[in-house]
Design an enzyme around this catalytic site. Sequence first.
Site, mmCIF file in Angstrom:
data_model
loop_
_atom_site.group_PDB
_atom_site.id
_atom_site.type_symbol
_atom_site.label_atom_id
_atom_site.label_comp_id
_atom_site.label_asym_id
_atom_site.label_seq_id
_atom_site.Cartn_x
_atom_site.Cartn_y
_atom_site.Cartn_z
ATOM 1 N N TYR A 1 13.985 6.373 -12.586
ATOM 2 C CA TYR A 1 12.974 5.293 -12.580
ATOM 3 C C TYR A 1 13.250 4.310 -13.715
ATOM 4 O O TYR A 1 13.341 3.095 -13.506
ATOM 5 C CB TYR A 1 11.557 5.871 -12.716
ATOM 6 N N HIS A 2 13.362 4.838 -14.951
ATOM 7 C CA HIS A 2 13.562 3.936 -16.087
ATOM 8 C C HIS A 2 14.871 3.145 -15.914
ATOM 9 O O HIS A 2 14.959 1.981 -16.293
ATOM 10 C CB HIS A 2 13.570 4.730 -17.405
ATOM 11 N N THR B 1 -1.047 20.255 -22.305
ATOM 12 C CA THR B 1 0.337 20.625 -21.991
ATOM 13 C C THR B 1 1.341 19.695 -22.687
ATOM 14 O O THR B 1 1.822 18.725 -22.096
ATOM 15 C CB THR B 1 0.583 20.552 -20.473
ATOM 16 N N LYS C 1 14.536 -0.034 -13.939
ATOM 17 C CA LYS C 1 14.003 -1.166 -14.715
ATOM 18 C C LYS C 1 15.124 -1.863 -15.484
ATOM 19 O O LYS C 1 15.090 -3.073 -15.675
ATOM 20 C CB LYS C 1 12.942 -0.669 -15.700
ATOM 21 N N ASN D 1 -3.611 10.692 -20.133
ATOM 22 C CA ASN D 1 -4.589 10.963 -19.063
ATOM 23 C C ASN D 1 -4.710 12.455 -18.824
ATOM 24 O O ASN D 1 -5.795 13.003 -18.645
ATOM 25 C CB ASN D 1 -4.148 10.311 -17.747
ATOM 26 N N ALA E 1 0.802 11.423 -20.051
ATOM 27 C CA ALA E 1 0.421 12.546 -20.915
ATOM 28 C C ALA E 1 -1.010 12.364 -21.428
ATOM 29 O O ALA E 1 -1.799 13.314 -21.421
ATOM 30 C CB ALA E 1 1.407 12.648 -22.079
ATOM 31 N N SER F 1 15.294 8.329 -17.146
ATOM 32 C CA SER F 1 15.070 8.826 -15.772
ATOM 33 C C SER F 1 15.641 7.796 -14.803
ATOM 34 O O SER F 1 15.901 6.645 -15.191
ATOM 35 C CB SER F 1 13.572 8.999 -15.482
ATOM 36 N N VAL G 1 14.698 16.032 -19.865
ATOM 37 C CA VAL G 1 15.785 16.047 -20.845
ATOM 38 C C VAL G 1 15.563 14.826 -21.726
ATOM 39 O O VAL G 1 15.745 13.682 -21.286
ATOM 40 C CB VAL G 1 17.162 15.983 -20.145
ATOM 41 N N GLU G 2 15.092 15.056 -22.939
ATOM 42 C CA GLU G 2 14.733 13.951 -23.834
ATOM 43 C C GLU G 2 14.751 14.455 -25.276
ATOM 44 O O GLU G 2 14.637 15.667 -25.513
ATOM 45 C CB GLU G 2 13.323 13.425 -23.486
ATOM 46 N N THR H 1 9.718 -1.731 -18.987
ATOM 47 C CA THR H 1 9.142 -0.575 -19.671
ATOM 48 C C THR H 1 9.865 -0.304 -20.989
ATOM 49 O O THR H 1 11.079 -0.553 -21.105
ATOM 50 C CB THR H 1 9.185 0.662 -18.739
ATOM 51 N N LEU I 1 0.816 -1.224 0.000
ATOM 52 C CA LEU I 1 0.000 0.000 0.000
ATOM 53 C C LEU I 1 0.845 1.267 0.000
ATOM 54 O O LEU I 1 0.353 2.351 0.344
ATOM 55 C CB LEU I 1 -0.984 0.000 1.190
ATOM 56 N N VAL I 2 2.112 1.164 -0.384
ATOM 57 C CA VAL I 2 3.001 2.337 -0.300
ATOM 58 C C VAL I 2 2.585 3.423 -1.288
ATOM 59 O O VAL I 2 2.814 4.608 -1.066
ATOM 60 C CB VAL I 2 4.476 1.920 -0.507
ATOM 61 N N ARG I 3 1.959 3.027 -2.390
ATOM 62 C CA ARG I 3 1.542 4.033 -3.375
ATOM 63 C C ARG I 3 0.549 5.009 -2.751
ATOM 64 O O ARG I 3 0.552 6.194 -3.064
ATOM 65 C CB ARG I 3 0.947 3.320 -4.580
#
Length: 432
Positions: free
Chosen positions: A193-194, A265, A197, A252, A250, A191, A339-340, A156, A45-47
């Site tokens: 995060y990425h 945006t 993975k 959503n 994006a 990132s 940065v992408e 991902t 349940l950390v989310r």
Amino acid sequence: MTRMQMAQSRGTLKVMVLGADGYLGWPMSLHLSALGHQVTAVDNLVRRQWDEHGGTRSLAPIRSMERRVATWQALSGRYIQWAQADLCDHEAVYDLIGRHRPDAVIHFAEQRSAPFSMVDREHAVLTQMNNVLGTLNLLFALHELAPDCHLVKLGTMGEYGTPNIDIEEGYLEVEHNGRRDRLPYPKQPGSFYHLSKVHDSHNIMFACRIWGLRATDLNQGVVYGLATPECGRHPDLQTRFDYDSVWGTALNRFCAQAAIGEPLTVYGKGGQTRGYLDIRDTLACITLALEHPADPGEFRVFNQFTEQFSLNELAEKVLAARAKLGLQTRVEHLPNPRVENEDHYYNAKHQGLLDLGLQPHLLEETLLEGLITWVEERVGDLDPVLLQRPSVDWRTGGNAVWRRYATQSLEAPGGVLALGEAGDGSVEEVAI
Ligand code: NAD
Ligand code: USQ
């Protein structure tokens, strides 16, 4: 006969879904239960805590796991075993795997937001420790207690980045100085995060090689949609819808912005191209992977998406759907907080799951119209500030919007930030 072969001949699998309280884990648990599989749903349940920490929340109200599981049982007559446990607590992981001895584990249980991982040092460290160590605990538990279990891990598409050549499924045939080899495809993630993975993929591949574990790494694109047959059966079974700039994808965000007539945006030029898939196809892909497990020792990789779009194309689609509902809005190109590459070649293969029988649901205007209308019906619960400006910049971290919403404390999951101290090994299983 191995345990996996016996389970397959029975037609019923013992499946453990890790991250079962999340956007994808909950619909997956329901779907497998509806198919007659024996499901254990696990989450710490950390989310929900991270939402509190960042001042964000799902636009669809999310019921407690106890209530979700009870409602499902009342409606379907099927039982999902719910267990609260942290993957970073190795004793809890060993306990779960040892007691349940699953035929398959589906691993969704990670910190999955790129912006969250880029807020500051603390968030980057949390992300990589939670994701990499949680997966490592799981690998050791499988090796020691359930070596025939099929690990289905959510990776991902962002692991690959945006190279100027075609993206293959996991591996690349390379010729170098007159010699050939099939090597892991080069990774250029965007990132922390990425990157987590990528680290997971390497650890899982290594575990398959040295211990003979069997694993499928699903490099998934961006998922959209809410409407799975099981989630649609009762409001208690609804999955989450995130629209803020940290957790909302994006698409959503564009649908929510369109619903209240705000500009969409698009960060930078909008040529950023990604793979996308309908949530129903996520469920179908994972089910196909379960039905056709990797072989012992195999580290199998599929690219899990059905279509690719640039952000400009996505925004155009949302504008068209909005216009059909009788309202106009527009695109606003914001300075890119990430940065992408904003204008790049992108051609990613995704044949493996189609070969297993996937029949894709493609992104249609009706689905977008449905999502926009769904948001419109909940507009009173929407926080327009969260919808507008990005709150995290890749170069400078969390900005004033982030600080306005974030609480100071960031609880370390399962004692993970204090490396010496494990959690207390607790697994709270709730009998309904
Ligand atoms: P989510 O944040 O909604 O769900 C993740 C769940 O994992 C949460 O309920 C969280 O509490 C749980 N969790 C996190 N760390 C845990 C730990 N240490 N122990 C136990 N539970 C833990 O995310 P999601 O959108 O459902 O994504 C699920 C997985 O799919 C993630 O691994 C993500 O990287 C991957 N993925 C998602 C998308 C997407 O578009 N949503 C696309 C590609 C890949
Ligand atoms: N973007 C905008 N405007 C916004 C939000 C995002 O232009 O309001 C841009 C980003 O700059 C990026 C693109 O949209 O170029 C995609 O961003 P995103 O937030 O939709 O998705 P991303 O950060 O890549 O992450 C999501 C999930 C993550 C998953 C990933 C799949 O949150 O868990 O791993 O999609 S993939 O992109 O294939 O790696």
